[in-house]
Design a protein around this motif. Structure first.
Motif, PDB file in Angstrom:
ATOM      1  N   SER A 415       0.846  -1.193   0.000  1.00 26.20           N
ATOM      2  CA  SER A 415       0.000   0.000   0.000  1.00 26.20           C
ATOM      3  C   SER A 415       0.882   1.244   0.000  1.00 26.20           C
ATOM      4  O   SER A 415       2.081   1.183   0.286  1.00 26.20           O
ATOM      5  CB  SER A 415      -0.911   0.015   1.220  1.00 26.20           C
ATOM      6  OG  SER A 415      -0.137   0.164   2.407  1.00 26.20           O
ATOM      7  N   LEU A 416       0.265   2.391  -0.305  1.00 26.69           N
ATOM      8  CA  LEU A 416       1.029   3.636  -0.300  1.00 26.69           C
ATOM      9  C   LEU A 416       1.562   3.946   1.091  1.00 26.69           C
ATOM     10  O   LEU A 416       2.696   4.424   1.241  1.00 26.69           O
ATOM     11  CB  LEU A 416       0.145   4.791  -0.792  1.00 26.69           C
ATOM     12  CG  LEU A 416       0.812   6.170  -0.807  1.00 26.69           C
ATOM     13  CD1 LEU A 416       2.051   6.170  -1.673  1.00 26.69           C
ATOM     14  CD2 LEU A 416      -0.171   7.234  -1.273  1.00 26.69           C
ATOM     15  N   ARG A 484      -3.672  10.324  -5.490  1.00 31.48           N
ATOM     16  CA  ARG A 484      -5.078   9.901  -5.495  1.00 31.48           C
ATOM     17  C   ARG A 484      -5.941  10.684  -6.478  1.00 31.48           C
ATOM     18  O   ARG A 484      -7.024  11.159  -6.140  1.00 31.48           O
ATOM     19  CB  ARG A 484      -5.660  10.006  -4.074  1.00 31.48           C
ATOM     20  CG  ARG A 484      -4.813   9.301  -3.022  1.00 31.48           C
ATOM     21  CD  ARG A 484      -5.399   9.443  -1.642  1.00 31.48           C
ATOM     22  NE  ARG A 484      -4.446   8.967  -0.653  1.00 31.48           N
ATOM     23  CZ  ARG A 484      -3.609   9.762   0.016  1.00 31.48           C
ATOM     24  NH1 ARG A 484      -3.629  11.053  -0.191  1.00 31.48           N
ATOM     25  NH2 ARG A 484      -2.763   9.251   0.879  1.00 31.48           N
ATOM     26  N   ASP A 507      -0.740   6.410  -6.019  1.00 28.43           N
ATOM     27  CA  ASP A 507      -2.118   6.071  -5.670  1.00 28.43           C
ATOM     28  C   ASP A 507      -3.143   6.723  -6.593  1.00 28.43           C
ATOM     29  O   ASP A 507      -4.230   7.108  -6.160  1.00 28.43           O
ATOM     30  CB  ASP A 507      -2.406   6.454  -4.212  1.00 28.43           C
ATOM     31  CG  ASP A 507      -3.489   5.565  -3.601  1.00 28.43           C
ATOM     32  OD1 ASP A 507      -3.816   4.534  -4.200  1.00 28.43           O
ATOM     33  OD2 ASP A 507      -4.013   5.924  -2.535  1.00 28.43           O
ATOM     34  N   CYS A 530       2.278   2.703  -6.441  1.00 35.19           N
ATOM     35  CA  CYS A 530       0.946   2.297  -5.971  1.00 35.19           C
ATOM     36  C   CYS A 530      -0.194   2.854  -6.820  1.00 35.19           C
ATOM     37  O   CYS A 530      -1.267   3.173  -6.311  1.00 35.19           O
ATOM     38  CB  CYS A 530       0.740   2.713  -4.506  1.00 35.19           C
ATOM     39  SG  CYS A 530       2.001   2.085  -3.379  1.00 35.19           S
TER      40      CYS A 530
END
Length: 960
Positions: A415-416, A484, A507, A530
């Motif tokens: 995961s990040l 994100r 992400d 990620c």
């Protein structure tokens, strides 16, 4: 009044009628009343937040249908942000009483427009005092010349957004200003809407149409809940600014341009903006299944894979699992069933000439009870080098299955948060607050999203880029941090970095772009962590023209071309990624591309898991390359590279397919359960049409192609491991090649090839097949055992050197040769047909081998075979078939000084392979694999030959 007197629901109803100031006062009465005020989040606080004309939905424009975690907190952020512009006076810790004498800010309200005190904005500004509020009444306000803003004021449009339009060009010369609820349109004489070179400006809930904002350092700005229609904002050397919840549409160029290094000359607002930037963090959110087609693929996995396949893909936060919990027999069975080309690969002529005997068949003419006993004893002695087809195969498959599961566990996608904990540089970038901060914005239907150049810096969080030409373009030593974001349906690449650009791309959901998801060129060196990069119409990530970068822990899948494409001296570090279900290769390295490709899971791609051609020279190490619909690794014309420590498993084609014109170093790989060959070497040339889709010349790399010749920089040289030794010939060394559907190693080569110290075991056809070899193929110190046909096949006109190999218990002949070369110092033991067979015009020098065959001749020469057969040790059974020599060309075939030993009893077998020990012998004691290492213990099983047999002229022992 005590709270307990009335029910809580009734108190909440009463409080829901209070206005904002009254709610504030009630929250200060006591803790119980404060909790009651807080409990009104979904009712009264929601009404207050949505009822304010100057405030939009907290999740506008990206997710207006999703409620915020707290309406009260959203209202608070709106309120505090609207006050930032007036905080110019510094707090004096030692003289707090001076605040009593400060001038009250916003003390006058001046109305501008029809029915107001002033007819124009210019007239109102001339009469305004610092921090006055100028209210623009509904209508169109137009200024015929540039308006100078010399005192801090607040300009607010009355009514709903759209009721007030301002056609003007404003130049700010004061420390601070705020504009809200206004539609800005360009004046007739310029497209510049607003400009500041020193002060701070705040825009809330405004529309900008067909114009431009310019912010120059030390000036700065905060823009929230604004719409830019065919408009843009240009930031030059700004130390810190914030763009939040804005919508950019229809831009003819970049919507946001960031130019220049963030200035060290900061104005008063930077510290307040830094506090706001830290407090308004983007929340971690789960990917929307509707927006991410990857999440849907898990449900349709059964329709994509044949029932016999054992690969599984689990997409999302859970770790990927590529093997079902199956027994060893199922693993072997799947490889056999997947071998669609098995029957075509077995030539009918060879079947007629050299029919292999069933290991369970009984041949009374060839075998006696004593020979059967000796065969049993031999199997025990030989088991370490080549496990039998029952218990040992099951154990071997279980070991491979356990190794695969352990490898998958080690290669679990991080995961990040895990990446940031381990990588301090990435953590520093993720936490940095410099340049332009862009959050929760929507960029759509235009040419460009964000353009960063000339050492500019930008941080982009939680934004959406769609239907643009490109999302982000970062060049000239600039830096971008992208966290994100959703980037999709761009007409070119999603994120484009070049000319020494860097930063962090983490992400993000990058999909459905017409070119690469991430394009890294000309020395750019970002961290790409990620991300989900999928469903692209071209490659997932392209690294070209001396591009570098660290590409780690990404999900890259479903792209029409290569998941990662490296070319023109691109040299990234690619590790810990899951690259699967691509329409072309998983990773393609072309045109002198390089790279460190380690620890990735590459599976279910339509073409090669890794494809290396035309000078590509990567390090491919410790990857799991499995379940591809073509070959595992392809090394095309002039391909190079170190291919080490990989598990290449269960691919529909070959495990490794390589051109003889290539120079790879294939070392210490586990190559098993592939449907065709384990390793195949071919000599035909690549043509332009031979490229799989996405691996050929359709990509636009003209700039990199022109400059690639002289751009090998010194930095990239340092990234090569010092221990990597240069090689001048293709090398296949220390690999375990087993349980493949056809031959373990298939050679049609026009170049020199070295095959050294491999374990070639239990393949569906022969162990090694040399069908074409115009130059020398050297096969040395290999263990070749238990293959379904012969151990080694050498066709006519091939040049081969076979030295120091252990060739055990193959289902047909140990060695069949029609070519020329040397067969020396090999152990050819326990094969079901002849130990060595020379056919047609074979011309071989056969010396110092140990050869044993219970069912057939130790050495058989047919047709016009010639050469030298001498100093071989031949163990024969009661059939007395030792050497069959040709009659016609006896003068061309010299057979001399060979020793024949015949065993009488089972214990006579105990010393067959004692001096020297069983081959292969490994330099320095380095094991080929667990099975080969165990093979070195075969010498512990001793045998003895009847000591007096030749002195007494025994009929079972003859010396030629």
């Amino acid at each position: 009044m005590e709270v307990g007197i009335l029910p809580v629901e009734l108190w909440q109803l009463i409080f829901s009628y209070l206005h904002l100031p009254d709610l504030g006062r009630c929250s200060l009465v006591c803790r119980a009343w404060s909790e009651l005020v807080l409990s009104l989040d979904r009712t009264r606080w929601r009404q207050l937040c949505l009822g304010c004309l100057q405030h939009r939905h907290p999740n506008w424009p990206n997710r207006p249908g999703v409620e915020p975690p707290s309406w009260r907190e959203a209202f608070k952020q709106h309120y505090l942000a609207s006050k930032t512009w007036s905080k110019t006076t510094q707090d004096l810790d030692s003289s707090n009483c001076l605040s009593l004498f400060r001038r009250r800010k916003g003390w006058r309200r001046l109305c501008v427009g029809v029915g107001g005190e002033f007819g124009s904005l210019r007239a109102a500004l001339a009469a305004a005092s610092p921090y006055d509020r100028l209210v623009l009444l509904p209508g169109v306000h137009e200024e015929q010349s540039e308006v100078l803003l010399k005192v801090p004021v607040e300009v607010v449009g009355q009514g709903k957004l759209g009721d007030v339009a301002l056609l003007a060009s404003i130049d700010q010369h004061c420390p601070t200003a705020r504009l809200s609820n206004v539609v800005f349109m360009p004046a007739r004489f310029t497209s510049l809407l607003y400009k500041t070179t020193s002060g701070y400006v705040q825009f809330d809930n405004c529309n900008f149409e067909s114009g431009q904002l310019q912010i120059h350092a030390p000036g700065t700005c905060q823009v929230k809940f604004c719409t830019f229609s065919q408009s843009s904002i240009h930031l030059r050397s700004v130390a810190l600014c914030i763009l939040e919840h804005c919508e950019f549409t229809g831009s003819e160029n970049a919507s946001v341009t960031v130019e220049g290094c963030p200035s060290s000359d900061r104005n008063w607002a930077c510290k307040h903006l830094a506090v706001l930037a830290k407090s308004c963090t983007v929340s971690l959110r789960e990917p929307d299944p509707a927006a991410c087609p990857v999440a849907k693929w898990d449900g349709c996995r059964e329709s994509l894979l044949r029932p016999v396949r054992t690969c599984k893909i689990v997409v999302g936060e859970e770790r990927s699992s590529f093997l079902a919990a199956a027994s060893a027999q199922a693993l072997v069975g799947s490889a056999q069933e997947d071998s669609e080309f098995g029957e075509n690969l077995r030539a009918a002529k060879e079947e007629e000439e050299y029919p292999s005997l069933d290991s369970n068949s009984s041949d009374s003419d060839l075998r006696s009870d004593d020979e059967e006993d000796a065969q049993v004893a031999y199997k025990v002695a030989c088991q370490a080098h080549s496990p039998n087809h029952t218990l040992a195969d099951v154990m071997d498959s279980k070991l491979q299955s356990n190794r695969l599961h352990a490898l998958q566990r080690d290669l679990k996608l991080k995961s990040l948060q895990q990446e940031l904990q381990q990588d301090k540089e990435a953590q520093s970038l993720a936490n940095s607050l410099q340049g332009c901060i862009i959050r929760q914005c929507l960029f759509r239907d235009g040419k460009g999203g964000i353009f960063i150049y000339s050492r500019g810096q930008a941080k982009v969080e939680g934004s959406i880029f769609r239907d643009l030409t490109y999302a982000v373009r970062c060049i000239q030593n600039s830096k971008v941090i992208m966290l994100r974001n959703d980037i999709h349906h761009c007409k070119a690449s999603g994120i484009f970095l070049r000319l020494l650009a860097g930063g962090l791309i983490a992400d993000n959901n990058i999909h459905s772009n017409c070119e690469a998801g991430v394009d890294i060129r000309k020395g750019a060196n970002p961290l790409v962590l990620c991300n989900k990069i999928h469903s692209g119409l071209r490659s997932g990530i392209v690294v070209a023209g001396n591009g570098k970068g660290i590409i780690r822990s990404n999900q890259i899948c479903g792209n029409k071309e290569a998941g990662i494409y490296i070319l023109y001296n691109g040299n990234p570090a690619v590790s810990g990624n899951h690259i699967f279900q691509g329409m072309a290769a998983g990773i393609a390295v072309n045109e002198n591309g390089r790279g460190q490709i380690t620890g990735n899971i590459i599976c279910e791609n339509q073409w090669g898991g890794a494809d290396i051609r035309h000078g590509g020279d990567p390090v491919l190490r410790n990857n799991l390359i499995s379940c591809g619909y073509s070959d595992g690794v392809v090394v095309g014309e002039r391909g190079k590279g170190l291919i080490e420590g990989n598990v290449i498993y269960g691919n529909k084609g070959c495990g490794v397919w390589m051109m003889s014109s290539s120079l790879p170093h294939l070392i210490n790989n586990q190559i098993s359960h592939n449907s065709i060959y384990g390793v195949a070497v071919f000599c035909h040339k690549d043509n332009a049409g031979d490229y799989p889709p996405g691996q050929g010349g359709s990509e636009s790399f003209q700039e990199e192609r022109e400059g690639a010749g002289g751009e090998n920089d010194a930095d990239s040289e340092e990234e090569y491991p010092a221990a990597r030794r240069p090689i001048s010939v293709a090398l296949v060394e220390l690999n375990s090649i087993n349980h493949n559907g056809a031959a373990g190693l298939h050679v049609k080569s026009s170049e020199v090839l070295n095959i050294i110290a491999n374990v070639i075991h239990a393949n569906g056809d022969g162990g090694v097949a040399v069908l074409q070899s115009s130059q020398l193929t050297r096969i040395a110190n290999n263990s070749i055992s238990c293959n379904s046909r012969g151990g080694v096949l050498v066709e006519a006109d091939c040049q081969v050197e076979l030295r120091g190999n252990g060739i055990y218990e193959n289902s047909s002949h140990g060695i069949v040769s029609k070519g020329e070369g040397i067969i020396a110092e090999n152990d050819i033991i326990g094969n079901h047909r002849c130990g060595l067979q020379l056919l047609q015009a074979a011309d071989m020098k056969v010396t110092k081998n140990r050869i044993q065959s219970f069912r057939d001749y130790g050495i058989a020469l047919f047709d016009e075979a010639k050469g030298l057969v001498q100093e071989n040790l031949i163990f024969q059974g009661r059939s007395k078939k030792s050497i069959l020599r040709p009659i016609l060309n006896a003068e061309d075939c010299i057979i001399q000084n060979n020793m024949l030993l015949t065993f009488k009893k089972r214990f006579d077998m105990e010393c067959m392979l004692i001096n020297p020990p069983a081959r292969p012998h490994l330099e320095g004691g380095v094991p080929v694999s667990c099975t080969a290492a165990a093979g070195q213990r075969v010498s512990s099983i001793t045998t003895r030959v009847d000591g007096g047999c030749h002195n007494h002229g025994s009929i079972f022992c003859t010396i030629l």
